[in-house]
Design a protein around this motif. Structure first.
Motif, PDB file in Angstrom:
ATOM      1  N   LEU A  74     -10.280   5.358   0.585  1.00  0.00           N
ATOM      2  CA  LEU A  74      -9.591   4.154   1.046  1.00  0.00           C
ATOM      3  C   LEU A  74     -10.251   3.659   2.328  1.00  0.00           C
ATOM      4  N   SER A  75     -10.589   2.391   2.354  1.00  0.00           N
ATOM      5  CA  SER A  75     -11.271   1.836   3.519  1.00  0.00           C
ATOM      6  C   SER A  75     -10.275   1.284   4.516  1.00  0.00           C
ATOM      7  N   ALA A  76     -10.784   0.861   5.664  1.00  0.00           N
ATOM      8  CA  ALA A  76      -9.930   0.348   6.732  1.00  0.00           C
ATOM      9  C   ALA A  76      -9.952  -1.167   6.775  1.00  0.00           C
ATOM     10  N   ASP A  77     -10.249  -1.837   5.661  1.00  0.00           N
ATOM     11  CA  ASP A  77     -10.271  -3.294   5.657  1.00  0.00           C
ATOM     12  C   ASP A  77      -8.849  -3.828   5.746  1.00  0.00           C
ATOM     13  N   PRO A  78      -8.683  -5.148   6.020  1.00  0.00           N
ATOM     14  CA  PRO A  78      -7.341  -5.700   6.222  1.00  0.00           C
ATOM     15  C   PRO A  78      -6.378  -5.456   5.063  1.00  0.00           C
ATOM     16  N   ALA A  79      -6.852  -5.550   3.824  1.00  0.00           N
ATOM     17  CA  ALA A  79      -5.979  -5.322   2.670  1.00  0.00           C
ATOM     18  C   ALA A  79      -5.458  -3.894   2.654  1.00  0.00           C
ATOM     19  N   MET A  80      -6.333  -2.951   2.961  1.00  0.00           N
ATOM     20  CA  MET A  80      -5.918  -1.565   2.983  1.00  0.00           C
ATOM     21  C   MET A  80      -4.980  -1.276   4.152  1.00  0.00           C
ATOM     22  N   GLN A  81      -5.230  -1.933   5.272  1.00  0.00           N
ATOM     23  CA  GLN A  81      -4.347  -1.751   6.414  1.00  0.00           C
ATOM     24  C   GLN A  81      -2.956  -2.288   6.106  1.00  0.00           C
ATOM     25  N   ALA A  82      -2.914  -3.443   5.431  1.00  0.00           N
ATOM     26  CA  ALA A  82      -1.628  -4.010   5.030  1.00  0.00           C
ATOM     27  C   ALA A  82      -0.921  -3.091   4.038  1.00  0.00           C
ATOM     28  N   ALA A  83      -1.684  -2.507   3.112  1.00  0.00           N
ATOM     29  CA  ALA A  83      -1.107  -1.589   2.140  1.00  0.00           C
ATOM     30  C   ALA A  83      -0.561  -0.341   2.829  1.00  0.00           C
ATOM     31  N   LYS A  84      -1.259   0.127   3.853  1.00  0.00           N
ATOM     32  CA  LYS A  84      -0.791   1.290   4.603  1.00  0.00           C
ATOM     33  C   LYS A  84       0.542   0.997   5.283  1.00  0.00           C
ATOM     34  N   GLU A  85       0.651  -0.189   5.868  1.00  0.00           N
ATOM     35  CA  GLU A  85       1.900  -0.569   6.527  1.00  0.00           C
ATOM     36  C   GLU A  85       3.026  -0.732   5.513  1.00  0.00           C
ATOM     37  N   LEU A  86       2.699  -1.336   4.360  1.00  0.00           N
ATOM     38  CA  LEU A  86       3.701  -1.512   3.316  1.00  0.00           C
ATOM     39  C   LEU A  86       4.158  -0.164   2.774  1.00  0.00           C
ATOM     40  N   SER A  87       3.227   0.771   2.621  1.00  0.00           N
ATOM     41  CA  SER A  87       3.603   2.087   2.097  1.00  0.00           C
ATOM     42  C   SER A  87       4.604   2.782   3.013  1.00  0.00           C
ATOM     43  N   ALA A  88       4.429   2.599   4.316  1.00  0.00           N
ATOM     44  CA  ALA A  88       5.368   3.205   5.260  1.00  0.00           C
ATOM     45  C   ALA A  88       6.771   2.635   5.066  1.00  0.00           C
ATOM     46  N   ALA A 141      -0.261  10.791   1.110  1.00  0.00           N
ATOM     47  CA  ALA A 141      -0.327   9.550   1.885  1.00  0.00           C
ATOM     48  C   ALA A 141      -1.256   8.545   1.207  1.00  0.00           C
ATOM     49  N   GLU A 142      -2.382   9.034   0.678  1.00  0.00           N
ATOM     50  CA  GLU A 142      -3.324   8.149  -0.008  1.00  0.00           C
ATOM     51  C   GLU A 142      -2.700   7.568  -1.280  1.00  0.00           C
ATOM     52  N   LEU A 143      -1.928   8.370  -1.990  1.00  0.00           N
ATOM     53  CA  LEU A 143      -1.261   7.872  -3.198  1.00  0.00           C
ATOM     54  C   LEU A 143      -0.221   6.815  -2.844  1.00  0.00           C
ATOM     55  N   ARG A 144       0.519   7.019  -1.782  1.00  0.00           N
ATOM     56  CA  ARG A 144       1.496   6.019  -1.344  1.00  0.00           C
ATOM     57  C   ARG A 144       0.813   4.688  -1.020  1.00  0.00           C
ATOM     58  N   ILE A 145      -0.318   4.757  -0.348  1.00  0.00           N
ATOM     59  CA  ILE A 145      -1.048   3.534  -0.015  1.00  0.00           C
ATOM     60  C   ILE A 145      -1.570   2.850  -1.274  1.00  0.00           C
ATOM     61  N   ALA A 146      -2.076   3.641  -2.212  1.00  0.00           N
ATOM     62  CA  ALA A 146      -2.563   3.081  -3.469  1.00  0.00           C
ATOM     63  C   ALA A 146      -1.444   2.370  -4.226  1.00  0.00           C
ATOM     64  N   ILE A 147      -0.252   2.940  -4.216  1.00  0.00           N
ATOM     65  CA  ILE A 147       0.893   2.321  -4.873  1.00  0.00           C
ATOM     66  C   ILE A 147       1.263   1.012  -4.190  1.00  0.00           C
ATOM     67  N   ALA A 148       1.273   1.012  -2.861  1.00  0.00           N
ATOM     68  CA  ALA A 148       1.579  -0.211  -2.121  1.00  0.00           C
ATOM     69  C   ALA A 148       0.573  -1.310  -2.459  1.00  0.00           C
ATOM     70  N   LEU A 149      -0.682  -0.937  -2.576  1.00  0.00           N
ATOM     71  CA  LEU A 149      -1.700  -1.919  -2.925  1.00  0.00           C
ATOM     72  C   LEU A 149      -1.493  -2.430  -4.350  1.00  0.00           C
ATOM     73  N   ALA A 150      -1.143  -1.531  -5.254  1.00  0.00           N
ATOM     74  CA  ALA A 150      -0.978  -1.909  -6.667  1.00  0.00           C
ATOM     75  C   ALA A 150       0.151  -2.907  -6.863  1.00  0.00           C
ATOM     76  N   ILE A 151       1.243  -2.776  -6.158  1.00  0.00           N
ATOM     77  CA  ILE A 151       2.377  -3.675  -6.396  1.00  0.00           C
ATOM     78  C   ILE A 151       2.160  -5.048  -5.761  1.00  0.00           C
ATOM     79  N   THR A 152       1.139  -5.161  -4.913  1.00  0.00           N
ATOM     80  CA  THR A 152       0.863  -6.468  -4.301  1.00  0.00           C
ATOM     81  C   THR A 152      -0.199  -7.254  -5.056  1.00  0.00           C
ATOM     82  N   LEU A 153      -0.858  -6.618  -6.036  1.00  0.00           N
ATOM     83  CA  LEU A 153      -1.934  -7.290  -6.772  1.00  0.00           C
ATOM     84  C   LEU A 153      -1.358  -8.251  -7.807  1.00  0.00           C
TER      85      LEU A 153
END
Length: 225
Positions: free
Chosen positions: A4-18, A213-225
Motif C-alpha cells: 500500500l502506497s502513501a498517495d492521497p487515495a491510500m491516505q484517505a482510505a487509511k482514514e476511512l478505515s479508522a 490494518a492493511e486489510l482494513r485499508i484495502a476494504i475502505a478503498l474498495a467501498i469507495t471505488l
C-alpha cells in the motif's frame, strides 16, 4: 506485508478505515437462501474461501470482536451468508450502516453430504453474481497450501461475472516468515491474467494480528471505488 502506497487515495482510505472499524461489529442476519437477503443499501464486502481456511478467525480479528464470527475446527460449520455491521444502526432507510461484512459458507468440503454442498454452493455463487451492492470479494487462501483447484473454479466464476476480488493469504504464522515474499509472488503470478482479480495479495495472520490494518485499508478503498 502489503505494498500500500502513501498517495492521497491510500491516505484517505487509511482514514476511512479508522472510521469504519471504530465501532464494534454485531451480527444482524443469517441468510440461508437468497429470498432472505436484506434490502440492498450500504456497500457489502464478502469473504470466501475453502472450508476451514480461517474466514471466521479473520473476521474476528478484522472487527476486533473476539468470538463474533463463530470459529470451529470442523470444516463446513458456516452454512449461511452471515451479515455483520457496525453497532448502533437502526437498519431503516434513514439510518443505514456505512458497510456490511458478509461471511460466506466455505467451499470444497468433500465430507459434507453432496446435496448440502450443492445448496451452499448455489447460495454463494448466486449471491456473488447478482448482488449489486457487493463491492469486492476477499478470497482467502491458506498460506500452507496455496491456490488449489477449487479456488481456481471460484476465480473462474468471479472473472466471468466481472466481480472484483482480492486474494488474502491466511495463517502466515504457520509458515516460515522468510517464505512469505516468495508465496506472495507465486500467488500474484497465479492471478496475473485474471481480469477481475485485484493485482495485490495481502498476507495475514489472525492469531498474530498481522496484515489486519492493511486489510482494513484495502476494504475502505474498495467501498469507495
Amino acid at each position: 506485508m502489503s505494498t500500500l502506497s502513501a498517495d492521497p487515495a491510500m491516505q484517505a482510505a487509511k482514514e476511512l478505515s479508522a472510521t469504519l472499524f471504530s465501532k464494534p461489529f454485531v451480527f444482524i442476519r443469517g441468510v440461508p437462501s437468497l429470498k432472505f437477503l436484506p434490502p440492498e443499501g450500504p456497500p457489502e464486502i464478502a469473504f470466501a474461501g475453502r472450508s476451514n481456511v480461517g474466514k471466521s478467525s479473520l473476521l474476528n480479528a478484522l472487527v476486533g470482536v473476539k468470538g463474533l464470527a463463530r470459529t470451529s475446527n470442523t470444516p463446513g460449520r458456516t452454512q449461511e451468508l452471515n451479515y455483520f455491521v457496525p453497532e448502533g444502526y437502526a437498519g431503516d432507510a434513514d439510518d443505514l450502516p456505512p458497510m456490511a461484512l458478509v461471511d460466506m459458507p466455505g467451499y470444497g468440503y468433500a465430507k459434507a453430504p453432496k446435496d448440502q454442498v450443492d445448496l451452499w454452493t448455489a447460495l454463494v455463487f448466486d449471491y456473488m453474481r447478482g448482488r449489486s451492492t457487493l463491492k469486492r470479494v476477499y478470497l482467502l487462501i491458506d498460506s500452507r497450501h496455496g491456490v488449489k483447484k477449487n479456488d481456481e473454479v471460484v476465480m473462474d466464476l468471479l472473472d466471468k461475472a466481472a466481480m472484483s476480488y482480492q486474494l488474502v493469504l491466511t495463517k502466515t504464522d504457520k509458515i516460515k516468515e522468510a517464505g512469505i515474499p516468495r508465496l506472495i509472488s507465486e500467488t500474484l503470478a497465479a492471478i496475473k491474467k485474471r481480469p477481475a482479480a485485484f493485482p495485490e495479495v495481502l498476507a495475514t495472520s489472525s492469531e498474530k494480528h498481522q496484515g489486519i490494518a492493511e486489510l482494513r485499508i484495502a476494504i475502505a478503498l474498495a467501498i469507495t471505488l
